[in-house]
Design a protein around this motif. Structure first.
Motif, PDB file in Angstrom:
ATOM      1  N   UNK A  12       9.843   6.647   5.357  1.00  0.00           N
ATOM      2  CA  UNK A  12       8.814   6.130   4.459  1.00  0.00           C
ATOM      3  C   UNK A  12       8.746   4.608   4.506  1.00  0.00           C
ATOM      4  N   UNK A  13       9.914   3.956   4.595  1.00  0.00           N
ATOM      5  CA  UNK A  13       9.926   2.497   4.714  1.00  0.00           C
ATOM      6  C   UNK A  13       9.088   2.050   5.906  1.00  0.00           C
ATOM      7  N   UNK A  14       9.216   2.746   7.045  1.00  0.00           N
ATOM      8  CA  UNK A  14       8.460   2.354   8.237  1.00  0.00           C
ATOM      9  C   UNK A  14       6.961   2.483   8.000  1.00  0.00           C
ATOM     10  N   UNK A  15       6.536   3.591   7.405  1.00  0.00           N
ATOM     11  CA  UNK A  15       5.106   3.772   7.101  1.00  0.00           C
ATOM     12  C   UNK A  15       4.637   2.681   6.135  1.00  0.00           C
ATOM     13  N   UNK A  16       5.460   2.384   5.136  1.00  0.00           N
ATOM     14  CA  UNK A  16       5.091   1.359   4.162  1.00  0.00           C
ATOM     15  C   UNK A  16       4.980  -0.021   4.808  1.00  0.00           C
ATOM     16  N   UNK A  17       5.888  -0.328   5.726  1.00  0.00           N
ATOM     17  CA  UNK A  17       5.816  -1.608   6.430  1.00  0.00           C
ATOM     18  C   UNK A  17       4.559  -1.707   7.282  1.00  0.00           C
ATOM     19  N   UNK A  18       4.202  -0.621   7.941  1.00  0.00           N
ATOM     20  CA  UNK A  18       2.972  -0.626   8.729  1.00  0.00           C
ATOM     21  C   UNK A  18       1.746  -0.764   7.837  1.00  0.00           C
ATOM     22  N   UNK A  19       1.781  -0.142   6.689  1.00  0.00           N
ATOM     23  CA  UNK A  19       0.693  -0.281   5.728  1.00  0.00           C
ATOM     24  C   UNK A  19       0.567  -1.742   5.284  1.00  0.00           C
ATOM     25  N   UNK A  20       1.693  -2.364   4.939  1.00  0.00           N
ATOM     26  CA  UNK A  20       1.671  -3.774   4.542  1.00  0.00           C
ATOM     27  C   UNK A  20       1.150  -4.657   5.670  1.00  0.00           C
ATOM     28  N   UNK A  21       1.584  -4.386   6.887  1.00  0.00           N
ATOM     29  CA  UNK A  21       1.142  -5.182   8.033  1.00  0.00           C
ATOM     30  C   UNK A  21      -0.367  -5.130   8.188  1.00  0.00           C
ATOM     31  N   UNK A  22      -0.914  -3.940   8.084  1.00  0.00           N
ATOM     32  CA  UNK A  22      -2.363  -3.788   8.229  1.00  0.00           C
ATOM     33  C   UNK A  22      -3.108  -4.469   7.089  1.00  0.00           C
TER      34      UNK A  22
END
Length: 197
Positions: free
Chosen positions: A173-183
């Motif tokens: 989930x952290x990885x998905x959240x980081x990608x969301x923040x990046x976008x």
């Protein structure tokens, strides 16, 4: 064995769906906080527990390089997990490794992104405490009940808590959240034409 594989995927998907229900507001707030900090000329400082360290490095790398769209470099750094050599006469506790780097490199206005599993990891707690003494804002990614870590956060800080107790699901989930923040950060700082695909 194939049933076990299907169960792993199903559990991971269920956690992502649950996170998608409870995290949008926190992710929006975190993205705005990161974007505002960068606009103000500050940097993002990332750190993570041993099993989240690669994620901290990934986030810093995404900002310095780019996520999916070419854009100017953004100032971000991942703190080192290794104890910094301070000479033979000085003994540095492992839990103080990130805190010492925050005290050495961070400036007021910088932003700390800390990744943890259950929020009771001393190394991350001490890093957050060091950031708060420098009047830095903090974004914490954590799972389980948030542990001691969330008790340190103030009204200007952001908690992104994955609704799971399993470390593997929290890391995913952290990885998905980081990608969301990046976008979101890219869309905020470098908006694209609506017709851009």
């Amino acid at each position: 064995m194939q049933d076990t594989i299907k169960e792993i995927f199903t559990e991971s998907i269920q956690v992502q769906i649950a996170a998608g229900e409870v995290l949008p507001s926190a992710l929006e707030s975190a993205a705005f906080t990161i974007a505002q900090s960068l606009i103000n000329g500050n940097k993002l400082i990332c750190c993570g527990t041993a099993n989240c360290h690669m994620l901290a490095q990934h986030m810093a790398g995404v900002l310095v390089n780019h996520y999916e769209t070419e854009r100017p470099c953004l100032p971000a750094i991942a703190l080192s997990q290794e104890s910094i050599n301070l000479g033979q006469s000085t003994q540095v506790d492992d839990y103080d490794t990130f805190a010492r780097q925050v005290r050495a490199f961070a400036q007021q206005g910088d932003l700390l992104l800390a990744l943890a599993i259950n929020g009771n990891e001393k190394q991350i707690i001490s890093a957050v405490e060091a950031a708060l003494t420098k009047d830095m804002k903090v974004i914490v990614m954590v799972g389980d009940d948030g542990g001691e870590l969330v008790g340190l956060l103030g009204p200007n800080d952001v908690e992104i808590r994955t609704p799971s107790k399993r470390p593997s699901r929290i890391i995913e989930s952290h990885l998905v959240n980081l990608h969301c923040l990046s976008e979101l950060v890219d869309l905020t700082l470098f908006p694209q034409d609506e017709n851009y695909v």
